[in-house]
Design an enzyme around this catalytic site. Structure first.
Site, PDB file in Angstrom:
ATOM      1  N   GLY A   1      -6.652   3.265 -14.285  1.00 56.35           N
ATOM      2  CA  GLY A   1      -5.453   3.061 -15.097  1.00 56.35           C
ATOM      3  C   GLY A   1      -5.432   1.796 -15.927  1.00 56.35           C
ATOM      4  O   GLY A   1      -4.651   1.686 -16.875  1.00 56.35           O
TER       5      GLY A   1
ATOM      6  N   CYS B   1      -5.675  13.194 -11.298  1.00 49.92           N
ATOM      7  CA  CYS B   1      -5.410  11.810 -11.702  1.00 49.92           C
ATOM      8  C   CYS B   1      -4.654  11.857 -13.020  1.00 49.92           C
ATOM      9  O   CYS B   1      -5.146  12.456 -13.997  1.00 49.92           O
ATOM     10  CB  CYS B   1      -6.758  11.104 -11.884  1.00 49.92           C
ATOM     11  SG  CYS B   1      -6.671   9.448 -12.548  1.00 49.92           S
ATOM     12  N   ASN B   2      -3.464  11.269 -13.059  1.00 51.61           N
ATOM     13  CA  ASN B   2      -2.678  11.273 -14.295  1.00 51.61           C
ATOM     14  C   ASN B   2      -3.403  10.514 -15.408  1.00 51.61           C
ATOM     15  O   ASN B   2      -3.396  10.930 -16.559  1.00 51.61           O
ATOM     16  CB  ASN B   2      -1.320  10.614 -14.057  1.00 51.61           C
ATOM     17  CG  ASN B   2      -0.425  11.447 -13.166  1.00 51.61           C
ATOM     18  OD1 ASN B   2       0.360  12.243 -13.633  1.00 51.61           O
ATOM     19  ND2 ASN B   2      -0.554  11.266 -11.863  1.00 51.61           N
TER      20      ASN B   2
ATOM     21  N   ASP C   1     -10.641  12.265  -8.755  1.00 53.48           N
ATOM     22  CA  ASP C   1      -9.643  11.221  -9.031  1.00 53.48           C
ATOM     23  C   ASP C   1     -10.402   9.892  -9.057  1.00 53.48           C
ATOM     24  O   ASP C   1     -11.562   9.811  -8.640  1.00 53.48           O
ATOM     25  CB  ASP C   1      -8.568  11.213  -7.924  1.00 53.48           C
ATOM     26  CG  ASP C   1      -7.559  10.076  -8.075  1.00 53.48           C
ATOM     27  OD1 ASP C   1      -7.135   9.793  -9.212  1.00 53.48           O
ATOM     28  OD2 ASP C   1      -7.194   9.435  -7.064  1.00 53.48           O
ATOM     29  N   SER C   2      -9.712   8.847  -9.500  1.00 53.86           N
ATOM     30  CA  SER C   2     -10.323   7.517  -9.504  1.00 53.86           C
ATOM     31  C   SER C   2     -10.539   7.005  -8.075  1.00 53.86           C
ATOM     32  O   SER C   2     -11.120   5.947  -7.887  1.00 53.86           O
ATOM     33  CB  SER C   2      -9.402   6.544 -10.237  1.00 53.86           C
ATOM     34  OG  SER C   2      -8.163   6.485  -9.560  1.00 53.86           O
TER      35      SER C   2
ATOM     36  N   HIS D   1      -1.779   8.453  -6.471  1.00 53.96           N
ATOM     37  CA  HIS D   1      -1.842   7.592  -5.286  1.00 53.96           C
ATOM     38  C   HIS D   1      -0.456   7.353  -4.671  1.00 53.96           C
ATOM     39  O   HIS D   1      -0.333   7.138  -3.470  1.00 53.96           O
ATOM     40  CB  HIS D   1      -2.444   6.219  -5.631  1.00 53.96           C
ATOM     41  CG  HIS D   1      -3.938   6.215  -5.778  1.00 53.96           C
ATOM     42  ND1 HIS D   1      -4.580   6.775  -6.851  1.00 53.96           N
ATOM     43  CD2 HIS D   1      -4.911   5.703  -4.973  1.00 53.96           C
ATOM     44  CE1 HIS D   1      -5.891   6.603  -6.708  1.00 53.96           C
ATOM     45  NE2 HIS D   1      -6.117   5.956  -5.580  1.00 53.96           N
TER      46      HIS D   1
ATOM     47  N   CYS E   1       1.583   8.692 -10.592  1.00 51.13           N
ATOM     48  CA  CYS E   1       0.176   8.409 -10.286  1.00 51.13           C
ATOM     49  C   CYS E   1      -0.065   9.078  -8.936  1.00 51.13           C
ATOM     50  O   CYS E   1       0.790   8.994  -8.040  1.00 51.13           O
ATOM     51  CB  CYS E   1      -0.037   6.899 -10.203  1.00 51.13           C
ATOM     52  SG  CYS E   1      -1.581   6.404  -9.384  1.00 51.13           S
TER      53      CYS E   1
ATOM     54  N   GLU F   1      -5.884   2.673  -1.721  1.00 53.77           N
ATOM     55  CA  GLU F   1      -7.351   2.617  -1.594  1.00 53.77           C
ATOM     56  C   GLU F   1      -7.755   1.836  -0.342  1.00 53.77           C
ATOM     57  O   GLU F   1      -8.785   2.116   0.267  1.00 53.77           O
ATOM     58  CB  GLU F   1      -7.971   1.957  -2.842  1.00 53.77           C
ATOM     59  CG  GLU F   1      -7.970   2.832  -4.077  1.00 53.77           C
ATOM     60  CD  GLU F   1      -8.853   4.072  -3.956  1.00 53.77           C
ATOM     61  OE1 GLU F   1     -10.042   3.928  -3.608  1.00 53.77           O
ATOM     62  OE2 GLU F   1      -8.355   5.186  -4.187  1.00 53.77           O
TER      63      GLU F   1
HETATM   64  N1  DGL Z   1      -4.586   8.255  -9.245  1.00 54.26           N
HETATM   65  C1  DGL Z   1      -4.521   7.810 -10.560  1.00 54.26           C
HETATM   66  C2  DGL Z   1      -3.444   8.388 -11.431  1.00 54.26           C
HETATM   67  O1  DGL Z   1      -2.878   9.397 -11.075  1.00 54.26           O
HETATM   68  C3  DGL Z   1      -5.047   6.549 -11.023  1.00 54.26           C
HETATM   69  C4  DGL Z   1      -4.816   5.238 -10.442  1.00 54.26           C
HETATM   70  C5  DGL Z   1      -5.811   4.343 -11.119  1.00 54.26           C
HETATM   71  O2  DGL Z   1      -7.006   4.629 -10.979  1.00 54.26           O
HETATM   72  O3  DGL Z   1      -5.404   3.408 -11.775  1.00 54.26           O
HETATM   73  O4  DGL Z   1      -3.134   7.874 -12.474  1.00 54.26           O
END
Ligand code: DGL
Length: 255
Positions: free
Chosen positions: A45, A75-76, A12-13, A187, A185, A154
């Site tokens: 994102g 991660c979406n 993931d990011s 997160h 998302c 984060e």
């Molecule tokens: N966890 C991420 C998602 O599902 C990304 C959040 C991001 O890095 O902007 O999109």
């Protein structure tokens, strides 16, 4: 090492995909897992699709070099940008992505209003538009890009006055007229308590974690590489930023 004992690689990011990891460990406690959070390059994102593709390829290459038997793009945003590319690059590996849980939210009841919270990238990509097209006739669906929201997770700030104020700023226009929220998302599930505090306990939240875990298990079974051993598997956390993120990862995993 037998193929079925090899770990499943997640990336993931940052630390958000741990919400998907948690659901996968619940479903498959005997599997071994490696979780890589790219917190150094977060957020994804708000980056360009090309940048996220390059980061996703680098993350997948690293996981493959560690001998994973499957890749979960937890991660979406990275799923929208790079899932097809990674499937072409690794035709012999299951590559599982996540998608906003619009289907269960829409089918939950007749009518009402669903709000989809996600990154700009997820909401802007064709993959999401195709998903939305399938369900948009069935109830009112509104879309809300949430730049700045993943950063709270984060930082490990999940509750409290500051984050509540931020979430209230994002959601105040929707109070009283939205009854379901899709956390699009990975997160955002960590902010569920705060979101409910702002929107009211009666709002129903949906995320894609469990669906992704079920799809992962289905793919492993289909390829005959699920770990059928009886022992509890190992979970290894890696992060591109520093040691603090590993501590945060463990904290989020057990919260
Ligand atoms: N966890 C991420 C998602 O599902 C990304 C959040 C991001 O890095 O902007 O999109």
């Amino acid at each position: 090492m037998k193929n079925c004992e090899k770990p499943i690689g997640f990336f993931d990011s940052g630390v958000g995909g741990i919400s998907v990891l948690r659901d996968s460990v619940n479903l498959m406690p005997n599997e071994n897992f490696i979780y890589f959070g790219d917190s150094k390059n977060a957020p994804y994102g708000t980056k360009s699709v090309g940048e996220v593709r390059d980061l996703a390829v680098a993350n997948a290459e690293m996981l493959v070099s560690l001998g994973v038997k499957a890749i979960v793009i937890a991660c979406n945003s990275a799923t929208s940008a790079a899932a097809e590319l990674l499937r072409q690059k690794y035709p012999d590996l299951p590559v599982i992505g996540v998608e906003p849980a619009i289907k269960p939210a829409v089918l939950y009841k007749e009518g009402g209003s669903v709000l989809v919270m996600a990154t700009d990238m997820t909401l802007g990509e064709n993959k999401f538009k195709a998903l939305l097209d399938k369900y948009k006739g069935m109830c009112n669906i509104e879309l809300l890009p949430c730049p700045g929201l993943m950063e709270w997770v984060e930082k490990g700030i999940l509750e409290g006055e500051e984050v509540e104020k931020f979430v209230d700023g994002l959601l105040s226009d929707y109070k009283g007229r939205i009854d379901r929220i899709v956390l699009g998302c990975t997160h955002y599930p960590f902010l569920s308590k705060t979101i409910k505090k702002v929107m009211g306990e009666e709002v129903v939240l949906f995320d894609g974690g469990e669906g992704t875990a079920r799809e992962l298990l289905r793919r492993l079974k289909g390829m005959n590489i699920e770990n059928t051993g009886k022992n509890k598997g190992e979970i290894k956390f890696l992060n591109s930023k520093n040691e603090d993120e590993i501590e945060l990862s463990k904290r989020l995993f057990s919260c």
